[in-house]
Design a protein around this motif. Structure first.
Motif, mmCIF file in Angstrom:
data_model
loop_
_atom_site.group_PDB
_atom_site.id
_atom_site.type_symbol
_atom_site.label_atom_id
_atom_site.label_comp_id
_atom_site.label_asym_id
_atom_site.label_seq_id
_atom_site.Cartn_x
_atom_site.Cartn_y
_atom_site.Cartn_z
ATOM 1 N N SER A 305 0.816 -1.268 -0.290
ATOM 2 C CA SER A 305 -0.298 -0.696 -0.096
ATOM 3 C C SER A 305 0.700 0.811 0.277
ATOM 4 O O SER A 305 1.387 1.571 1.302
ATOM 5 C CB SER A 305 -0.551 -0.033 1.231
ATOM 6 N N PRO A 306 0.597 2.268 -0.720
ATOM 7 C CA PRO A 306 1.180 3.564 -0.822
ATOM 8 C C PRO A 306 1.481 3.839 0.294
ATOM 9 O O PRO A 306 0.054 4.334 0.800
ATOM 10 C CB PRO A 306 1.025 4.127 -2.247
ATOM 11 N N HIS A 318 -11.047 -3.346 0.345
ATOM 12 C CA HIS A 318 -11.199 -2.772 -0.645
ATOM 13 C C HIS A 318 -9.625 -3.434 -0.779
ATOM 14 O O HIS A 318 -9.426 -3.234 -1.794
ATOM 15 C CB HIS A 318 -10.221 -1.424 0.626
ATOM 16 N N LEU A 319 -8.928 -3.892 -0.377
ATOM 17 C CA LEU A 319 -7.193 -4.267 -0.502
ATOM 18 C C LEU A 319 -8.087 -5.085 -2.060
ATOM 19 O O LEU A 319 -7.123 -5.383 -2.442
ATOM 20 C CB LEU A 319 -6.646 -5.092 0.665
ATOM 21 N N GLY A 320 -8.532 -6.210 -1.621
ATOM 22 C CA GLY A 320 -9.370 -7.012 -2.276
ATOM 23 C C GLY A 320 -9.637 -6.604 -3.765
ATOM 24 O O GLY A 320 -8.805 -6.560 -5.133
ATOM 25 N N GLN A 321 -10.448 -5.518 -3.177
ATOM 26 C CA GLN A 321 -10.921 -4.134 -4.803
ATOM 27 C C GLN A 321 -9.359 -4.025 -5.448
ATOM 28 O O GLN A 321 -9.250 -4.330 -6.881
ATOM 29 C CB GLN A 321 -11.416 -3.270 -4.870
ATOM 30 N N GLN A 322 -8.860 -3.494 -5.113
ATOM 31 C CA GLN A 322 -7.337 -2.852 -5.334
ATOM 32 C C GLN A 322 -6.553 -3.642 -6.285
ATOM 33 O O GLN A 322 -6.391 -3.874 -7.435
ATOM 34 C CB GLN A 322 -6.693 -1.825 -4.345
ATOM 35 N N ALA A 323 -6.800 -5.046 -5.600
ATOM 36 C CA ALA A 323 -5.475 -6.249 -6.263
ATOM 37 C C ALA A 323 -5.856 -6.548 -6.927
ATOM 38 O O ALA A 323 -5.771 -5.977 -8.355
ATOM 39 C CB ALA A 323 -5.567 -7.348 -4.836
ATOM 40 N N GLU A 324 -7.810 -6.385 -7.561
ATOM 41 C CA GLU A 324 -8.475 -7.336 -8.594
ATOM 42 C C GLU A 324 -8.511 -6.116 -9.870
ATOM 43 O O GLU A 324 -7.827 -5.701 -10.917
ATOM 44 C CB GLU A 324 -10.368 -7.301 -7.975
ATOM 45 N N MET A 325 -8.720 -4.276 -9.548
ATOM 46 C CA MET A 325 -8.642 -3.518 -10.104
ATOM 47 C C MET A 325 -7.533 -3.685 -10.812
ATOM 48 O O MET A 325 -7.485 -3.228 -12.272
ATOM 49 C CB MET A 325 -8.927 -2.342 -9.704
#
Length: 401
Positions: A305-306, A318-325
């Motif tokens: 995470s920056p 949110h981390l999972g959504q970010q990884a997916e995106m």
């Protein structure tokens, strides 16, 4: 064609005409073009009327370079939005109704001009009432394979429990049809199609039927499925229904590797199986690649995470959504780097899953340099601390990047 003098009232006149068309249910289509807003990727907005739960609405499709975003707004709210966008975000607007077309254009100095075109509205631009009426179907319920696969009954009527599947099939063919129209495939060429993870064969049969019977194209369509019983079931149906050029094989994207294909399909291939499927399409120089990703396990453990994003990404969802995106964005960018025009958009959910994202890639007719794009990919990976992406590894091993 007639043009009114350039007056400050031209914009107001256009909005009044739009309001009248909405109230009278005569609007066919509205197009906002020549974007001048802050988003450089936005190309145009296409709006069509529809009815949601009896309420008149406008369905606005925001057409970006690599994706489409749809918003359904009540008519009054949509009219207010259009008024806000003209001329600050768009300098041209085209209103199509039963009488023809009205065009609003703004000069560089912001002066509006109204033009009226008396020709009839485009034939394909039929008023669409969306959720409250039957939409255009690319296949008919009378097709024999639908009855054999249990979508229709013995009389050719849609079985109620299969209505969702029927919509999915038509949406899939619609997406494919639009992609084929722009793909660099000669009209007389036999289309070789590989559908990985074909399951019971709904979409595989639909693809073959549409190519052979609707478009009158020669086609060799192969469904690839790990479950032997499904392979046997589909091959038996293909034999009964006399679908020449349609066959099913037992295996997956790693064990069944075609030499060359024009269309590669992989819907809901789990995790890096999607990367293997995309790699197969690129390696085979497919003109069209259609993927619906499922699961995103490889990138998430690598994700760092920056600093600025840490408060947001401390939450697992949110981390999972970010990884997916991030995973799917990199897939789309790698396709772009390999010479494809790529879109990422929402697709109707297929049975037994709520995953509804599709990556659609169409081979460009003219290659472009990818140096700048590869640099952007490297910066994106560095930003999130990603060391490895399966698709990149596969492409570099074959020297395709």
């Amino acid at each position: 064609m007639s043009a009114s003098p350039s007056t400050p009232d031209a914009r107001v006149q256009f909005l009044d005409l739009l309001g009248t068309a909405l109230q009278g249910n005569t609007l066919v289509k509205l197009v906002l073009a020549r974007p001048v807003g802050a988003d450089p990727t936005l190309q145009r907005i296409i709006a069509k009327p529809l009815s949601v739960k009896g309420q008149p609405c406008l369905s606005l499709v925001y057409r970006h370079q690599t994706r489409d975003i749809t918003r359904n707004l009540p008519s009054e709210q949509a009219l207010a939005l259009v008024a806000e966008l003209l001329p600050g975000s768009f300098r041209n607007a085209h209103l199509f109704d039963a009488e023809g077309e009205v065009q609003l254009a703004f000069s560089k100095k912001g002066k509006p001009m109204l033009q009226r075109h008396g020709a009839q509205a485009p034939r394909e631009a039929v008023v669409d009432n969306g959720h409250d009426r039957e939409k255009k179907r690319y296949l008919t319920l009378s097709r024999p394979f639908l009855r054999d696969l249990g979508v229709t009954d013995a009389h050719g009527a849609l079985i109620p429990s299969m209505s969702r599947k029927w919509k999915q099939i038509n949406k899939f063919i619609e997406v494919f049809d639009h992609a084929l129209a722009s793909a660099p495939v000669p009209a007389g060429q036999t289309l070789r199609v590989a559908d990985f993870g074909s399951g019971k064969g709904y979409l595989t049969f639909a693809m073959h039927d549409y190519l052979r019977n609707t478009l009158a194209r020669e086609a060799k369509v192969t469904g690839v499925e790990l479950r032997q019983d499904m392979v046997e079931l589909c091959n038996a149906a293909a034999g009964r229904l006399e679908h020449p050029g349609l066959e099913f094989q037992c295996g997956d994207v790693r064990s069944v590797v075609p030499e060359a294909i024009e269309v590669m399909i992989a819907l809901h291939a789990c995790d890096i199986a999607t990367d293997y499927a995309i790699h197969t399409g690129i390696r085979c120089n497919a003109a069209i690649i259609m993927c619906s990703p499922c699961c995103h396990k490889q990138v998430r453990p690598q994700l760092q995470s920056p600093g600025l994003l840490q408060p947001m990404l401390q939450y697992g969802l949110h981390l999972g959504q970010q990884a997916e995106m991030l995973t799917d964005s990199l897939r789309a960018l790698y396709l772009e780097a390999c010479g494809y025009e790529t879109k990422v958009f929402e697709f109707i959910s297929l049975e037994h899953t709520n995953k509804n994202k599709m990556i659609l890639a169409v081979k460009r007719r003219q290659p472009v340099g990818n140096g700048a794009l590869l640099e952007k990919i490297a910066q994106l990976k560095a930003f999130y601390g990603v060391q490895e992406h399966c698709l990149e590894t596969l492409l570099r091993a074959d020297r395709l990047l």
